[in-house]
Design a protein around this motif. Structure first.
Motif, PDB file in Angstrom:
ATOM      1  N   SER A 296       1.161  -1.506  -0.115  1.00  0.00           N
ATOM      2  CA  SER A 296       0.170   0.181  -0.395  1.00  0.00           C
ATOM      3  C   SER A 296       1.285   1.532  -0.432  1.00  0.00           C
ATOM      4  O   SER A 296       0.711   2.443  -0.756  1.00  0.00           O
ATOM      5  CB  SER A 296      -0.489  -0.285   0.913  1.00  0.00           C
ATOM      6  N   LEU A 297       1.946   1.252   1.042  1.00  0.00           N
ATOM      7  CA  LEU A 297       3.266   2.430   0.651  1.00  0.00           C
ATOM      8  C   LEU A 297       3.124   2.777  -0.333  1.00  0.00           C
ATOM      9  O   LEU A 297       3.854   4.219  -1.153  1.00  0.00           O
ATOM     10  CB  LEU A 297       4.069   1.937   1.830  1.00  0.00           C
ATOM     11  N   LEU A 298       3.996   1.228  -1.079  1.00  0.00           N
ATOM     12  CA  LEU A 298       4.653   2.346  -2.420  1.00  0.00           C
ATOM     13  C   LEU A 298       3.644   2.518  -3.509  1.00  0.00           C
ATOM     14  O   LEU A 298       3.918   3.176  -4.351  1.00  0.00           O
ATOM     15  CB  LEU A 298       5.244   0.594  -3.417  1.00  0.00           C
ATOM     16  N   LYS A 299       1.982   1.903  -3.509  1.00  0.00           N
ATOM     17  CA  LYS A 299       1.105   3.153  -4.174  1.00  0.00           C
ATOM     18  C   LYS A 299       0.690   4.510  -3.621  1.00  0.00           C
ATOM     19  O   LYS A 299      -0.738   4.796  -4.027  1.00  0.00           O
ATOM     20  CB  LYS A 299       0.206   1.676  -4.695  1.00  0.00           C
ATOM     21  N   GLY A 300       0.769   4.699  -2.427  1.00  0.00           N
ATOM     22  CA  GLY A 300       0.089   5.576  -1.594  1.00  0.00           C
ATOM     23  C   GLY A 300       0.564   7.434  -2.094  1.00  0.00           C
ATOM     24  O   GLY A 300       0.302   7.861  -0.791  1.00  0.00           O
ATOM     25  N   TYR A 301       1.976   7.655  -2.820  1.00  0.00           N
ATOM     26  CA  TYR A 301       2.040   9.032  -2.985  1.00  0.00           C
ATOM     27  C   TYR A 301       0.898   9.244  -3.614  1.00  0.00           C
ATOM     28  O   TYR A 301       0.356   9.093  -4.815  1.00  0.00           O
ATOM     29  CB  TYR A 301       3.712   8.990  -3.711  1.00  0.00           C
ATOM     30  N   GLN A 302       0.771  10.802  -3.312  1.00  0.00           N
ATOM     31  CA  GLN A 302      -0.107  11.839  -3.728  1.00  0.00           C
ATOM     32  C   GLN A 302       0.016  12.839  -3.972  1.00  0.00           C
ATOM     33  O   GLN A 302       0.863  12.864  -2.849  1.00  0.00           O
ATOM     34  CB  GLN A 302      -1.718  11.526  -2.927  1.00  0.00           C
ATOM     35  N   ASP A 303      -0.674  13.472  -4.549  1.00  0.00           N
ATOM     36  CA  ASP A 303      -0.367  15.401  -4.515  1.00  0.00           C
ATOM     37  C   ASP A 303      -1.351  15.906  -2.799  1.00  0.00           C
ATOM     38  O   ASP A 303      -2.001  15.212  -3.029  1.00  0.00           O
ATOM     39  CB  ASP A 303      -1.318  15.696  -5.474  1.00  0.00           C
ATOM     40  N   PRO A 304      -0.490  16.544  -2.136  1.00  0.00           N
ATOM     41  CA  PRO A 304      -1.361  16.463  -0.785  1.00  0.00           C
ATOM     42  C   PRO A 304      -2.453  17.723  -1.080  1.00  0.00           C
ATOM     43  O   PRO A 304      -2.341  18.538  -1.636  1.00  0.00           O
ATOM     44  CB  PRO A 304       0.376  17.154  -0.363  1.00  0.00           C
ATOM     45  N   PRO A 305      -3.022  17.136  -0.095  1.00  0.00           N
ATOM     46  CA  PRO A 305      -4.548  18.510   0.154  1.00  0.00           C
ATOM     47  C   PRO A 305      -3.877  20.207   0.486  1.00  0.00           C
ATOM     48  O   PRO A 305      -2.948  19.668   0.565  1.00  0.00           O
ATOM     49  CB  PRO A 305      -5.250  17.691   0.849  1.00  0.00           C
ATOM     50  N   HIS A 306      -5.186  20.642  -0.351  1.00  0.00           N
ATOM     51  CA  HIS A 306      -4.601  22.074  -0.582  1.00  0.00           C
ATOM     52  C   HIS A 306      -4.132  22.840   1.186  1.00  0.00           C
ATOM     53  O   HIS A 306      -3.095  23.646   1.095  1.00  0.00           O
ATOM     54  CB  HIS A 306      -5.513  23.018  -1.400  1.00  0.00           C
ATOM     55  N   ASP A 307      -4.661  22.128   1.978  1.00  0.00           N
ATOM     56  CA  ASP A 307      -4.425  22.455   3.361  1.00  0.00           C
ATOM     57  C   ASP A 307      -2.702  22.168   4.261  1.00  0.00           C
ATOM     58  O   ASP A 307      -2.900  22.196   5.593  1.00  0.00           O
ATOM     59  CB  ASP A 307      -5.489  23.104   4.376  1.00  0.00           C
ATOM     60  N   VAL A 308      -2.395  21.660   3.045  1.00  0.00           N
ATOM     61  CA  VAL A 308      -1.498  20.460   3.685  1.00  0.00           C
ATOM     62  C   VAL A 308       0.708  20.724   3.280  1.00  0.00           C
ATOM     63  O   VAL A 308       0.367  20.716   2.219  1.00  0.00           O
ATOM     64  CB  VAL A 308      -0.966  18.894   3.576  1.00  0.00           C
ATOM     65  N   LYS A 309       1.333  21.447   3.742  1.00  0.00           N
ATOM     66  CA  LYS A 309       2.779  22.022   3.675  1.00  0.00           C
ATOM     67  C   LYS A 309       3.286  20.814   4.007  1.00  0.00           C
ATOM     68  O   LYS A 309       3.632  20.243   4.763  1.00  0.00           O
ATOM     69  CB  LYS A 309       2.827  23.435   4.587  1.00  0.00           C
ATOM     70  N   VAL A 310       4.463  20.358   2.979  1.00  0.00           N
ATOM     71  CA  VAL A 310       4.895  19.620   2.651  1.00  0.00           C
ATOM     72  C   VAL A 310       6.556  19.704   2.790  1.00  0.00           C
ATOM     73  O   VAL A 310       5.901  20.556   1.466  1.00  0.00           O
ATOM     74  CB  VAL A 310       5.112  18.286   1.636  1.00  0.00           C
ATOM     75  N   PRO A 311       7.224  20.040   3.852  1.00  0.00           N
ATOM     76  CA  PRO A 311       8.310  20.156   3.448  1.00  0.00           C
ATOM     77  C   PRO A 311       9.058  19.710   2.268  1.00  0.00           C
ATOM     78  O   PRO A 311       8.731  18.689   1.721  1.00  0.00           O
ATOM     79  CB  PRO A 311       9.244  19.958   4.931  1.00  0.00           C
ATOM     80  N   ASP A 312      10.290  20.900   1.790  1.00  0.00           N
ATOM     81  CA  ASP A 312      11.350  20.805   0.673  1.00  0.00           C
ATOM     82  C   ASP A 312      12.081  18.681   0.858  1.00  0.00           C
ATOM     83  O   ASP A 312      12.552  18.717   2.515  1.00  0.00           O
ATOM     84  CB  ASP A 312      12.304  21.415   0.394  1.00  0.00           C
ATOM     85  N   GLY A 313      12.220  18.024  -0.135  1.00  0.00           N
ATOM     86  CA  GLY A 313      12.584  16.741   0.718  1.00  0.00           C
ATOM     87  C   GLY A 313      11.837  16.251   0.775  1.00  0.00           C
ATOM     88  O   GLY A 313      12.779  14.418   1.431  1.00  0.00           O
ATOM     89  N   GLN A 314      10.808  15.880   1.016  1.00  0.00           N
ATOM     90  CA  GLN A 314       9.412  15.101   1.532  1.00  0.00           C
ATOM     91  C   GLN A 314       8.557  14.945   0.736  1.00  0.00           C
ATOM     92  O   GLN A 314       8.262  16.140   0.078  1.00  0.00           O
ATOM     93  CB  GLN A 314       9.382  15.590   2.555  1.00  0.00           C
ATOM     94  N   TYR A 315       7.775  14.012   0.781  1.00  0.00           N
ATOM     95  CA  TYR A 315       6.441  13.254   0.170  1.00  0.00           C
ATOM     96  C   TYR A 315       4.860  12.779   0.788  1.00  0.00           C
ATOM     97  O   TYR A 315       5.189  12.953   1.623  1.00  0.00           O
ATOM     98  CB  TYR A 315       7.166  12.154  -1.236  1.00  0.00           C
ATOM     99  N   TYR A 316       3.906  13.282   0.053  1.00  0.00           N
ATOM    100  CA  TYR A 316       2.665  12.768   0.494  1.00  0.00           C
ATOM    101  C   TYR A 316       2.710  12.030  -0.158  1.00  0.00           C
ATOM    102  O   TYR A 316       2.310  11.431  -1.118  1.00  0.00           O
ATOM    103  CB  TYR A 316       2.127  14.173   0.460  1.00  0.00           C
ATOM    104  N   ASN A 317       2.138  10.605   2.144  1.00  0.00           N
ATOM    105  CA  ASN A 317       2.114   9.043   1.231  1.00  0.00           C
ATOM    106  C   ASN A 317       0.983   9.132   1.962  1.00  0.00           C
ATOM    107  O   ASN A 317       0.962   9.110   3.400  1.00  0.00           O
ATOM    108  CB  ASN A 317       3.085   8.751   1.203  1.00  0.00           C
ATOM    109  N   VAL A 318      -0.311   8.639   1.738  1.00  0.00           N
ATOM    110  CA  VAL A 318      -2.086   8.849   1.887  1.00  0.00           C
ATOM    111  C   VAL A 318      -1.119   6.972   3.458  1.00  0.00           C
ATOM    112  O   VAL A 318      -2.178   7.148   4.390  1.00  0.00           O
ATOM    113  CB  VAL A 318      -2.775   8.134   1.224  1.00  0.00           C
ATOM    114  N   TYR A 319      -0.712   6.286   3.285  1.00  0.00           N
ATOM    115  CA  TYR A 319      -0.310   5.455   4.340  1.00  0.00           C
ATOM    116  C   TYR A 319       1.226   5.857   5.501  1.00  0.00           C
ATOM    117  O   TYR A 319       1.806   4.595   5.825  1.00  0.00           O
ATOM    118  CB  TYR A 319      -0.671   4.430   2.993  1.00  0.00           C
ATOM    119  N   MET A 320       1.712   6.157   4.729  1.00  0.00           N
ATOM    120  CA  MET A 320       3.145   6.470   5.173  1.00  0.00           C
ATOM    121  C   MET A 320       2.265   7.418   7.425  1.00  0.00           C
ATOM    122  O   MET A 320       1.518   8.312   7.471  1.00  0.00           O
ATOM    123  CB  MET A 320       3.906   7.718   5.386  1.00  0.00           C
ATOM    124  N   ALA A 321       3.122   6.800   8.214  1.00  0.00           N
ATOM    125  CA  ALA A 321       3.052   7.514   9.588  1.00  0.00           C
ATOM    126  C   ALA A 321       3.051   9.260   9.350  1.00  0.00           C
ATOM    127  O   ALA A 321       4.038   9.933   8.820  1.00  0.00           O
ATOM    128  CB  ALA A 321       3.456   7.173  10.845  1.00  0.00           C
TER     129      ALA A 321
END
Length: 283
Positions: A180-205
């Motif tokens: 699931s984690l390998l398939k869980g990469y998505q664009d972050p929601p508009h109200d979520v800020k993801v720091p540089d060098g990190q990525y949004y994954n719906v299954y990651m803690a």
């Protein structure tokens, strides 16, 4: 007294059910999603590894994952052993020769690189943890040797009750999570800020992960006609990781099946022997 105990039990059960019903909504809104339950050939009492899938999974690992993740506990010769991908010894020797490993010291007291042999283990992609973090913007890619057994998640009520019972527990938490984690990469929601060098994954803690999306459709070419999609890649490489973490799974299950069959036959023999011995005795 019994009436009060019964009412207390019902009240506690209702509170527990309400809490469990509310928890998925909270998890969906503020935390990671629960991994999808997958169908695995190695699950269950009669489970076994799909050799074609293990071969495809190794190819995904070699061409994609091995650039970041080590697999230190796996030796090249393990790939030819029964119960795994079962490559031929010639294929294993040719594969090992494409890798370089450190050896020595020689007569001059120096260490040197040489082609790997089947008895060698897979060399890591980085010399040490510091080098790995420097190359991955501070993130440390974990070793994949036992990752499929080390990862997991709580399945919630009521299935967690079955997991507490011997022989009925669900043992594929780790592979469900990784696939699931390998398939869980998505664009972050508009109200979520993801720091540089990190990525949004719906299954990651915390929904943030330091490893960029490793898979994309068509990234790895399959020779057996299997779909060349992210979903298929994720399942194949995860199945391979499960085999690396538990290479003797098939042998273990075969032993368990034999022991159980023996106990059933033994119990029947005891029963009919008892009936025969006591059949002429007045009760």
């Amino acid at each position: 007294m019994k009436r009060r105990l019964f009412l207390s039990f019902l009240s506690g059960a209702a509170l527990l059910a309400a809490a469990v019903a509310a928890s998925p909504a909270l998890a969906e809104g503020h935390h990671e999603k629960k991994p999808e339950v997958q169908s695995w050939t190695f699950a269950g009492f009669f489970g076994h590894y799909d050799k074609a899938q293990l071969r495809r999974g190794f190819k995904v690992y070699k061409e994609v994952c091995s650039t970041c993740h080590s697999i230190k506990m796996l030796a090249f010769r393990n790939l030819s052993q029964p119960g795994g991908p079962e490559f031929s010894e010639k294929e294993v020797a040719e594969l090992a020769a494409t890798y370089k490993v450190k050896d020595g010291p020689n007569d001059s007291g120096e260490y040197y690189d040489r082609p790997a042999r089947p008895s060698d283990r897979f060399p890591p992609p980085f010399a040490n943890e510091q080098a790995a973090r420097a190359a991955m913007s501070g993130a440390y890619p974990p070793d994949m040797s036992v990752l499929a057994k080390a990862r997991g998640y709580g399945r919630g009520f009521p299935t967690f009750l079955l997991d507490a019972l011997p022989g009925l527990s669900y043992q594929e938490h780790g592979v469900d999570y990784i696939a699931s984690l390998l398939k869980g990469y998505q664009d972050p929601p508009h109200d979520v800020k993801v720091p540089d060098g990190q990525y949004y994954n719906v299954y990651m803690a915390g929904n943030r992960i330091g490893i960029p999306p490793p898979l994309s459709d068509g990234a790895v070419t399959y020779d057996d006609g299997a779909p060349q999609t992210v979903d298929q890649y994720a399942k194949d490489v995860t199945a391979f990781m499960m085999w690396v973490a538990e290479p003797h799974l098939e042998a273990r299950k075969h032993i368990g099946q034999g022991v159980l069959a023996f106990l059933i036959v033994f119990a029947l023999l005891l029963y009919f022997t008892k009936r025969k011995i006591w059949s002429n005795v007045a009760h």
